[in-house]
Design a protein around this motif. Structure first.
Motif, short mmCIF file in Angstrom:
data_model
loop_
_atom_site.label_atom_id
_atom_site.label_comp_id
_atom_site.label_asym_id
_atom_site.label_seq_id
_atom_site.Cartn_x
_atom_site.Cartn_y
_atom_site.Cartn_z
N ASP A 13 0.76 -1.17 -0.01
CA ASP A 13 0.11 0.17 0.17
C ASP A 13 0.92 1.34 0.01
OD1 ASP A 13 -2.23 -1.57 0.15
OD2 ASP A 13 -2.80 -1.36 2.18
N ALA A 14 1.99 1.08 1.06
CA ALA A 14 2.63 2.55 0.94
C ALA A 14 3.45 2.84 -0.32
CB ALA A 14 3.82 2.15 2.11
N VAL A 15 3.82 1.52 -1.01
CA VAL A 15 4.66 1.83 -2.39
C VAL A 15 3.79 2.26 -3.37
CG1 VAL A 15 5.77 0.54 -4.21
CG2 VAL A 15 6.40 0.01 -1.80
N ALA A 16 2.56 1.90 -3.40
CA ALA A 16 1.49 2.51 -4.27
C ALA A 16 1.33 3.79 -4.09
CB ALA A 16 0.20 1.68 -4.26
N ARG A 17 1.13 4.28 -2.80
CA ARG A 17 0.79 5.88 -2.61
C ARG A 17 2.23 6.46 -2.86
NH1 ARG A 17 -1.23 3.61 2.12
NH2 ARG A 17 0.53 4.24 3.55
N PHE A 18 3.32 5.85 -2.69
CA PHE A 18 4.70 6.58 -2.96
C PHE A 18 4.66 7.05 -4.66
CE2 PHE A 18 9.25 5.97 -4.09
CZ PHE A 18 9.90 7.06 -3.40
N TYR A 19 4.70 5.76 -5.35
CA TYR A 19 4.58 6.03 -6.92
C TYR A 19 3.39 6.86 -7.38
CZ TYR A 19 8.67 2.97 -7.23
OH TYR A 19 10.01 2.49 -7.33
N TYR A 20 2.17 6.68 -6.87
CA TYR A 20 0.90 7.07 -7.73
C TYR A 20 0.45 8.24 -6.94
CZ TYR A 20 1.98 2.70 -10.12
OH TYR A 20 2.55 1.66 -10.82
N ALA A 21 0.67 8.49 -5.79
CA ALA A 21 -0.02 9.66 -5.12
C ALA A 21 1.20 10.81 -4.58
CB ALA A 21 -0.66 9.39 -3.87
N GLY A 22 2.39 10.16 -4.78
CA GLY A 22 3.74 11.15 -4.68
C GLY A 22 3.98 11.25 -2.97
N GLU A 23 3.21 10.35 -2.28
CA GLU A 23 3.51 10.53 -0.64
C GLU A 23 4.38 9.82 0.08
OE1 GLU A 23 -1.35 11.20 0.07
OE2 GLU A 23 -0.26 9.52 0.81
N TRP A 24 4.90 10.15 1.04
CA TRP A 24 5.78 9.25 2.16
C TRP A 24 4.86 8.61 3.04
CZ3 TRP A 24 10.66 8.43 1.37
CH2 TRP A 24 11.43 9.17 0.40
N PRO A 25 4.99 7.47 3.68
CA PRO A 25 4.11 6.96 4.52
C PRO A 25 3.14 7.64 5.53
CG PRO A 25 6.08 5.52 4.05
CD PRO A 25 6.42 6.87 3.57
N ASP A 26 4.00 8.67 5.99
CA ASP A 26 3.10 9.81 6.77
C ASP A 26 2.53 10.49 6.30
OD1 ASP A 26 4.91 11.62 5.72
OD2 ASP A 26 5.95 12.08 7.45
N GLY A 27 2.25 10.69 5.02
CA GLY A 27 1.21 11.56 4.32
C GLY A 27 1.92 12.78 3.43
N ILE A 29 3.80 15.15 1.05
CA ILE A 29 4.17 15.07 -0.19
C ILE A 29 5.39 15.24 -0.66
CG2 ILE A 29 3.51 16.02 -2.43
CD1 ILE A 29 1.16 14.51 -1.06
N LEU A 30 6.07 14.32 -1.73
CA LEU A 30 7.35 14.26 -2.03
C LEU A 30 7.66 15.66 -2.80
CD1 LEU A 30 6.92 11.19 -1.91
CD2 LEU A 30 8.45 10.77 -3.84
N GLU A 31 8.82 16.03 -2.47
CA GLU A 31 9.28 17.36 -3.23
C GLU A 31 9.27 17.02 -4.47
OE1 GLU A 31 13.17 20.25 -2.98
OE2 GLU A 31 12.48 19.51 -1.05
N GLY A 32 8.83 18.02 -5.31
CA GLY A 32 9.04 18.12 -6.74
C GLY A 32 8.34 16.88 -7.41
N PHE A 33 7.22 16.31 -6.96
CA PHE A 33 6.45 15.20 -7.58
C PHE A 33 6.22 15.51 -8.82
CE2 PHE A 33 2.61 13.12 -8.27
CZ PHE A 33 3.18 11.96 -8.26
#
Length: 261
Positions: A13-27, A29-33
């Motif tokens: 689940d966390a990997v899916a959010r990482f790749y497709y929502a640009g989120e770290w596990p704590d929610g 948002i990745l910088e420069g997504f």
């Protein structure tokens, strides 16, 4: 075992959010997504700290150099939370004795002979990585003076080779060291430990699907043990199937339950 199946599903689940929502596990948002470049990022699932439990490693390199990050996370079965163990720049070397060396994002020092780095150490009591020290150096031939015009400190260069090292312990003062002293300090950290060969993957890998399928199977088994195998239960049939769509049940939903599409 059941805990591993659940934990791996949470990592998926966390990997899916990482790749497709640009989120770290704590929610966060990745910088420069950037959706188009996210597939270049990597993840790994392994017991990186040797505590007997697999961790999730996420590595975000598709952003500015200053924004690049690599983190280690572990899902806690009891609390249902994803806990962060480590977060640093992705130029990471994990050692088998629990130490981690991380190159700096930028070399702003007075040498090009050695790239500066940070050192972290795994603490089994807190199950996190503790920052130990930073390491920098000075090469006299390349920089007779530093950026402030201060001459190279020959008094610390005991062997006269024009190199000194600086170690700044966490919360301590910057300590100059000659070659022999620095090598002794670094050997005390590395202790002959070998680098861990981490198998990184991308979102094109099929590993996560196997984790999700195992979790679906576990859920099905746990439900039927309590309630029995109800043939008419549409939810159970979703769990049984490899890939389903609500349209697969369109006719039954219309005729049996009077739903309109």
């Amino acid at each position: 075992d059941e805990a591993t199946i659940i934990r791996r599903a949470k990592y998926a689940d966390a990997v899916a959010r990482f790749y497709y929502a640009g989120e770290w596990p704590d929610g966060t948002i990745l910088e420069g997504f950037n959706w188009d470049e996210m597939h270049e990022n990597q993840y790994a699932i392994c017991d990186i700290d040797s505590d007997g439990i697999e961790e999730l490693i996420l590595s975000d390199t598709q952003t500015s150099v200053a924004g690049m990050m690599e983190g280690i996370f572990q899902y806690d079965i009891e609390t249902g939370q994803m806990r962060q163990e480590f977060l640093e720049y992705p130029a990471v070397t994990y050692l088998s004795n629990g130490y981690v060396e991380v190159l700096w994002a930028h070399n702003q020092g007075v040498t090009t002979d050695m790239w500066p780095f940070n050192v972290h150490r795994y603490d089994a009591q807190t199950d996190t990585y503790e920052y130990i020290a930073s390491v920098d150096s000075w090469n006299k031939e390349e920089f007779p003076e530093d950026y402030d015009g201060t001459p190279f400190p020959d008094e610390y260069d005991a062997d006269g080779d024009g190199n000194i090292y600086y170690v700044r312990p966490n919360g301590g003062e910057r300590q100059p060291m000659d070659n022999a002293e620095f090598e002794a300090w670094r050997n005390g950290i590395e202790q002959g430990a070998a680098p861990i060969n981490v198998t990184y993957r991308t979102d094109n890998d099929d590993t996560l699907k196997s984790y999700t399928d195992a979790y679906k199977k576990l859920c099905y088994q746990k439900y039927t043990q309590v309630y029995g195998d109800a043939v008419g239960d549409l939810g159970l049939r979703f769990l049984q199937a490899d890939a389903v769509d609500v349209q697969d049940f369109k006719e039954e939903l219309e005729n049996r339950y009077g739903l309109s599409f």
